[in-house]
Scaffold this motif. Structure first.
Motif, PDB file in Angstrom:
ATOM      1  N   SER A 202       1.264   0.080   2.190  1.00 20.12           N
ATOM      2  CA  SER A 202       1.352   0.798   3.456  1.00 20.12           C
ATOM      3  C   SER A 202       0.191   1.760   3.639  1.00 20.12           C
ATOM      4  CB  SER A 202       2.673   1.564   3.528  1.00 20.12           C
ATOM      5  OG  SER A 202       2.692   2.645   2.602  1.00 20.12           O
ATOM      6  N   GLN A 203      -0.424   2.182   2.532  1.00 18.36           N
ATOM      7  CA  GLN A 203      -1.550   3.104   2.586  1.00 18.36           C
ATOM      8  C   GLN A 203      -2.892   2.399   2.372  1.00 18.36           C
ATOM      9  OE1 GLN A 203      -1.303   6.423   3.297  1.00 18.36           O
ATOM     10  NE2 GLN A 203       0.874   6.030   3.664  1.00 18.36           N
ATOM     11  N   GLY A 204      -2.860   1.077   2.208  1.00 19.13           N
ATOM     12  CA  GLY A 204      -4.097   0.327   1.996  1.00 19.13           C
ATOM     13  C   GLY A 204      -4.739   0.583   0.652  1.00 19.13           C
ATOM     14  N   VAL A 205      -3.931   0.932  -0.355  1.00 22.25           N
ATOM     15  CA  VAL A 205      -4.430   1.205  -1.701  1.00 22.25           C
ATOM     16  C   VAL A 205      -4.095   0.027  -2.607  1.00 22.25           C
ATOM     17  CG1 VAL A 205      -4.200   2.714  -3.721  1.00 22.25           C
ATOM     18  CG2 VAL A 205      -4.266   3.701  -1.423  1.00 22.25           C
ATOM     19  N   SER A 206      -5.057  -0.416  -3.390  1.00 18.77           N
ATOM     20  CA  SER A 206      -4.860  -1.564  -4.274  1.00 18.77           C
ATOM     21  C   SER A 206      -3.862  -1.224  -5.382  1.00 18.77           C
ATOM     22  CB  SER A 206      -6.203  -1.981  -4.880  1.00 18.77           C
ATOM     23  OG  SER A 206      -6.069  -3.169  -5.631  1.00 18.77           O
TER      24      SER A 206
END
Length: 359
Positions: A202-206
């Protein structure tokens, strides 16, 4: 028979086996005893060492190998590392070989023996290869290096956590990659992992899962990070087919050679300094070794871990490694949030000074 006679380690050199004549590799086989001083011998008491085949033929590769091995062992180099370095040295000596005019005796039509001039190529000791792509690769006996490479990935600012509350704080502070590392999984482990994965997406973090490659195949995170012990049982082909990226921990030259044979998304070096969060099994690399490895293996995305804090982050980043993996200096609860936020800002500033931010 040699092992039964008491040999600690046996190296069966390759290159002359007719079954390998059409292979791209020259393969040595190593059989050793498990030694508590070297964790790698317990993980792999036997292995295959592969090097790219050269068309040149010359005398003296065995002598070059044994001489280089003796030098490395005398210097105190770890056993498996000494073998890897010696093999690389022997190949370089073969590449550097030159022709030397010699005399041999051959038969004549009358049956007599007359001297004939001929040119022999003899190995010449040479510097070790600068490019990591020219260094040996390590696999299980009977197997060869992978041909399919995992998608390369630069982890950037790489944080390790095992708490959903802590993860929420980290995501708010701005990190590039999260490794979900649960040391003692409970009954809600799988559910928490799903939630952690959803939070990162949801936060675009891998999101990377530590060790648990079967769960990675089920949940399809961005990647899975494996230690050397995990490589013994992990289904690397299945991970690649599922599109799950792969990162591998390394502590020695031999482990780097083993990791590179799997064509991972990134290679992790460590510990750079004495770890703050776990018991030390390997001597710290130090900045000089980290810099040398970063330069040698620059064609692979890299990260590093072990005792990295804001006070030494710039020195570590200056090595060119391109990514910092941290645990202790970003740990804490709500009361520690100001310090955590400050530490993350300092770590990111160090990375941005010496390497571009990951895309």
């Amino acid at each position: 028979a040699l092992q039964h006679a008491g040999a600690h380690t046996v190296v069966i050199t390759g290159g002359d086996d007719e079954q390998q004549q059409h292979s791209a590799w020259v393969t040595d086989l190593i059989f050793s005893r498990s030694d508590e001083n070297f964790p790698e011998t317990a993980a792999k008491p036997s292995f295959a060492l592969h090097q790219q085949r050269e068309t040149t033929q010359a005398h003296g590769t065995g002598s070059q190998f044994s001489a280089a091995l003796a030098v490395q062992l005398t210097k105190g180099t770890r056993l498996y590392d000494a073998i890897v370095i010696a093999a690389a040295a022997a190949r370089q000596a073969l590449i550097a070989s030159s022709g030397v005019l010699g005399i041999e005796f051959g038969g004549t039509e009358s049956g007599g023996m007359e001297p004939e001039r001929s040119v022999y190529r003899n190995c010449i000791a040479s510097a070790l290869p600068q490019s990591g792509d020219e260094w040996p690769l390590i696999t299980d006996v009977g197997t060869y290096p992978r041909t399919d490479r995992f998608e390369p990935y630069n982890p950037g600012l790489y944080v390790l956590t095992e708490s959903l509350d802590h993860l929420e704080m980290l995501l708010d502070m701005g990190v590039d990659t999260v490794q979900w590392r649960i040391k003692a999984p409970g009954t809600d482990y799988k559910d928490q992992t799903r939630r952690a994965l959803a939070m990162c997406r949801s936060q675009g973090v891998s999101f990377w899962l530590n060790d648990d490659w079967p769960l990675a195949l089920e949940l399809k995170p961005d990647g899975v990070h494996l230690g050397q012990e995990d490589l013994v049982s992990a289904d690397i082909d299945a991970l690649h087919a599922a599109g799950v990226a792969l990162g591998i921990s390394t502590h020695t030259e031999w482990e780097i050679a083993r990791a590179r044979a799997q064509k991972p998304s990134y290679i992790a070096f460590g510990p750079v300094f004495t770890p703050l969060s776990k018991r030390l099994r390997y001597q710290p690399l130090g900045i000089d070794c980290l810099t040398a490895w970063s330069k040698r293996y620059h064609t692979w995305p890299q990260t590093c871990i072990g005792g990295i804090v804001p006070e030494n982050a710039r020195l570590v980043a200056e090595s060119g490694v391109g990514s910092l993996a941290v645990v202790t200096c970003i740990a804490g609860g709500p009361a520690d949030e100001p310090l955590m936020r400050s530490n993350i800002a300092d770590l990111r500033a160090a990375l941005e000074m010496f390497s571009p931010a990951p895309k």
